[in-house]
Motif scaffolding. Structure first.
Motif, PDB file in Angstrom:
ATOM      1  N   VAL A 162      -0.762   5.944   5.869  1.00 28.31           N
ATOM      2  CA  VAL A 162      -1.833   6.914   6.102  1.00 28.31           C
ATOM      3  C   VAL A 162      -1.312   8.337   5.965  1.00 28.31           C
ATOM      4  N   ALA A 163      -0.133   8.596   6.530  1.00 29.55           N
ATOM      5  CA  ALA A 163       0.454   9.937   6.411  1.00 29.55           C
ATOM      6  C   ALA A 163       0.695  10.286   4.946  1.00 29.55           C
ATOM      7  N   ALA A 164       1.206   9.327   4.173  1.00 31.35           N
ATOM      8  CA  ALA A 164       1.460   9.566   2.754  1.00 31.35           C
ATOM      9  C   ALA A 164       0.158   9.816   2.005  1.00 31.35           C
ATOM     10  N   LEU A 165      -0.914   9.124   2.398  1.00 33.77           N
ATOM     11  CA  LEU A 165      -2.209   9.308   1.745  1.00 33.77           C
ATOM     12  C   LEU A 165      -2.727  10.727   1.962  1.00 33.77           C
TER      13      LEU A 165
ATOM     14  N   LEU B 132       0.831  -1.198   0.000  1.00 32.54           N
ATOM     15  CA  LEU B 132       0.000   0.000   0.000  1.00 32.54           C
ATOM     16  C   LEU B 132       0.870   1.254   0.000  1.00 32.54           C
ATOM     17  N   HIS B 133       1.876   1.265   0.841  1.00 35.33           N
ATOM     18  CA  HIS B 133       2.768   2.422   0.905  1.00 35.33           C
ATOM     19  C   HIS B 133       3.479   2.637  -0.434  1.00 35.33           C
ATOM     20  N   ALA B 134       3.947   1.546  -1.043  1.00 36.63           N
ATOM     21  CA  ALA B 134       4.639   1.652  -2.329  1.00 36.63           C
ATOM     22  C   ALA B 134       3.712   2.224  -3.403  1.00 36.63           C
ATOM     23  N   ALA B 135       2.446   1.803  -3.394  1.00 36.04           N
ATOM     24  CA  ALA B 135       1.488   2.304  -4.383  1.00 36.04           C
ATOM     25  C   ALA B 135       1.229   3.792  -4.191  1.00 36.04           C
ATOM     26  N   ILE B 136       1.093   4.217  -2.942  1.00 36.30           N
ATOM     27  CA  ILE B 136       0.860   5.638  -2.664  1.00 36.30           C
ATOM     28  C   ILE B 136       2.063   6.468  -3.102  1.00 36.30           C
ATOM     29  N   LEU B 137       3.279   5.949  -2.873  1.00 36.77           N
ATOM     30  CA  LEU B 137       4.478   6.660  -3.304  1.00 36.77           C
ATOM     31  C   LEU B 137       4.535   6.769  -4.826  1.00 36.77           C
ATOM     32  N   ARG B 138       4.045   5.756  -5.520  1.00 31.46           N
ATOM     33  CA  ARG B 138       3.990   5.839  -6.981  1.00 31.46           C
ATOM     34  C   ARG B 138       3.082   6.973  -7.422  1.00 31.46           C
ATOM     35  N   VAL B 139       1.960   7.146  -6.731  1.00 31.38           N
ATOM     36  CA  VAL B 139       1.060   8.258  -7.051  1.00 31.38           C
ATOM     37  C   VAL B 139       1.767   9.586  -6.781  1.00 31.38           C
TER      38      VAL B 139
ATOM     39  N   ALA C  48      -2.100  22.272  -2.133  1.00 36.81           N
ATOM     40  CA  ALA C  48      -1.796  23.216  -1.067  1.00 36.81           C
ATOM     41  C   ALA C  48      -2.960  23.338  -0.087  1.00 36.81           C
ATOM     42  N   THR C  49      -4.175  23.341  -0.619  1.00 33.83           N
ATOM     43  CA  THR C  49      -5.357  23.433   0.242  1.00 33.83           C
ATOM     44  C   THR C  49      -5.480  22.195   1.123  1.00 33.83           C
ATOM     45  N   LYS C  50      -5.229  21.016   0.525  1.00 37.79           N
ATOM     46  CA  LYS C  50      -5.256  19.783   1.318  1.00 37.79           C
ATOM     47  C   LYS C  50      -4.257  19.853   2.465  1.00 37.79           C
ATOM     48  N   ARG C  51      -3.039  20.308   2.172  1.00 35.46           N
ATOM     49  CA  ARG C  51      -2.009  20.377   3.221  1.00 35.46           C
ATOM     50  C   ARG C  51      -2.409  21.337   4.328  1.00 35.46           C
ATOM     51  N   LEU C  52      -3.031  22.452   3.952  1.00 30.50           N
ATOM     52  CA  LEU C  52      -3.482  23.400   4.971  1.00 30.50           C
ATOM     53  C   LEU C  52      -4.539  22.775   5.878  1.00 30.50           C
ATOM     54  N   VAL C  53      -5.492  22.069   5.271  1.00 36.31           N
ATOM     55  CA  VAL C  53      -6.588  21.489   6.061  1.00 36.31           C
ATOM     56  C   VAL C  53      -6.083  20.361   6.952  1.00 36.31           C
ATOM     57  N   TRP C  54      -5.330  19.401   6.382  1.00 35.45           N
ATOM     58  CA  TRP C  54      -4.825  18.303   7.195  1.00 35.45           C
ATOM     59  C   TRP C  54      -3.822  18.802   8.235  1.00 35.45           C
ATOM     60  N   GLY C  55      -2.997  19.772   7.851  1.00 34.12           N
ATOM     61  CA  GLY C  55      -2.019  20.315   8.784  1.00 34.12           C
ATOM     62  C   GLY C  55      -2.650  21.127   9.901  1.00 34.12           C
ATOM     63  N   GLY C  56      -3.886  21.571   9.666  1.00 39.97           N
ATOM     64  CA  GLY C  56      -4.563  22.372  10.673  1.00 39.97           C
ATOM     65  C   GLY C  56      -5.175  21.573  11.805  1.00 39.97           C
ATOM     66  N   ILE C  57      -5.197  20.252  11.676  1.00 38.21           N
ATOM     67  CA  ILE C  57      -5.764  19.429  12.743  1.00 38.21           C
ATOM     68  C   ILE C  57      -4.923  19.601  14.004  1.00 38.21           C
ATOM     69  N   GLY C  58      -5.544  20.049  15.044  1.00 37.86           N
ATOM     70  CA  GLY C  58      -4.858  20.237  16.318  1.00 37.86           C
ATOM     71  C   GLY C  58      -4.114  21.551  16.443  1.00 37.86           C
ATOM     72  N   ALA C  59      -4.069  22.329  15.367  1.00 38.68           N
ATOM     73  CA  ALA C  59      -3.356  23.601  15.404  1.00 38.68           C
ATOM     74  C   ALA C  59      -4.292  24.721  15.861  1.00 38.68           C
ATOM     75  N   THR C  60      -3.711  25.834  16.245  1.00 41.47           N
ATOM     76  CA  THR C  60      -4.495  27.010  16.607  1.00 41.47           C
ATOM     77  C   THR C  60      -4.622  27.929  15.394  1.00 41.47           C
ATOM     78  N   LEU C  61      -5.558  28.856  15.476  1.00 33.19           N
ATOM     79  CA  LEU C  61      -5.723  29.832  14.409  1.00 33.19           C
ATOM     80  C   LEU C  61      -4.433  30.627  14.216  1.00 33.19           C
ATOM     81  N   ALA C  62      -3.796  30.991  15.318  1.00 31.76           N
ATOM     82  CA  ALA C  62      -2.551  31.762  15.235  1.00 31.76           C
ATOM     83  C   ALA C  62      -1.457  30.975  14.522  1.00 31.76           C
ATOM     84  N   ASP C  63      -1.478  29.647  14.686  1.00 30.68           N
ATOM     85  CA  ASP C  63      -0.489  28.805  14.003  1.00 30.68           C
ATOM     86  C   ASP C  63      -0.691  28.811  12.495  1.00 30.68           C
ATOM     87  N   ARG C  64      -1.947  28.772  12.077  1.00 32.60           N
ATOM     88  CA  ARG C  64      -2.245  28.532  10.672  1.00 32.60           C
ATOM     89  C   ARG C  64      -2.292  29.803   9.826  1.00 32.60           C
TER      90      ARG C  64
END
Length: 263
Positions: free
Chosen positions: A92-95, A36-43, A212-228
């Motif tokens: 999961v992180a790669a996904l 699974l990890h190898a397939a995700i890395l191919r993508v 970029a939008t995906k990274r902002l949303v996933w990266g925002g989990i657990g973060a504060t507004l000031a962080d993001r």
């Protein structure tokens, strides 16, 4: 690539990622998770991919861990699960870090850290009306993994997450949709076509902006507004220098559809 996970990318840039161990209900063990990890890395390495449809072969999307393999390990099980969990975590992180959006197409059971975890880690979930969802970890003396202790709470809220993780209800598709676990429920016979149709809406979008939008949303989990806020500002500034951004602005001014090229 291992036959345990299959990957096909069509001419429009839709990647179909298929969990392919139907005899075990796509139960996850170390070789499966490595595949699974190898397939995700191919993508990751295919910039032409615009969306990913994740599905399972056989009767179930994924029933969780491969319990027969786990049981065979005896006293060595803790070491084996340490390795398996590590592969599950990086998969999961790669996904979640893929630039193209991931649409899970779920039929049958999505259970355990594998199936339920992949559902929680996908960007969109299209489910057959006959699909079932269950955590199941504490039922076998285990705890949730694949990031479910974080992602599920974000999706459905603390109280519902506690109920799902500690009491192990089997959720049908309608109930899962009502609490925000799913994006859409469709007739089982239409699952594949609906998931692919959902994916195709991203063919002509700006891939850098989507990623970029995906990274902002996933990266925002657990973060504060000031962080993001600084990260949002940095991302917007960076995207404004792309050809796709200039094309998008020109299209608005000229009142036409934009033609994005991923540049």
């Amino acid at each position: 690539m291992s036959d345990l996970v299959q990957l096909d990318i069509d001419d429009d840039g839709i990647a179909r990622l298929v969990l392919n161990s139907p005899q075990t209900s796509n139960g996850m063990d170390v070789p499966f998770l490595q595949a699974l990890h190898a397939a995700i890395l191919r993508v990751h390495g295919e910039p032409r991919v615009r969306a990913v449809v994740l599905s399972g072969a056989g009767r179930n999307f994924c029933a969780g861990g491969n319990i027969k393999v786990f049981a065979s390990k005896g006293e060595q099980l803790p070491d084996y699960l340490r390795e398996a969990t590590a592969w599950l975590q990086i998969a999961v992180a790669a996904l979640t870090q893929l630039n193209p959006p991931v649409i899970a197409a779920v039929h049958g059971f999505a259970a355990g850290g594998g199936g339920f975890g992949l559902v929680c880690a996908s960007d969109f979930v299209i489910a057959a009306d006959s699909a079932k969802f269950m955590s199941g970890a504490v039922r076998v003396g285990m705890a949730p993994d694949a990031g479910v202790s974080v992602t599920l709470t974000q999706l459905v809220g603390l109280r519902r997450a506690m109920h799902i993780l500690l009491t192990n209800p089997v959720l049908d598709a309608v109930a899962a949709l009502e609490i925000g676990l799913l994006t859409k429920v469709v007739p089982a016979a239409e699952l594949e076509s609906e998931a692919v149709a959902y994916a195709r809406q991203f063919i002509d979008t700006a891939p850098k902006a989507i990623g970029a939008t995906k990274r902002l949303v996933w990266g925002g989990i657990g973060a504060t507004l000031a962080d993001r806020l600084p990260e949002e500002a940095r991302t917007v500034s960076e995207l404004s220098g792309t050809a796709d951004s200039r094309e998008g602005l020109a299209a608005v001014i000229e009142r036409r559809e934009p033609k994005f090229r991923g540049e």
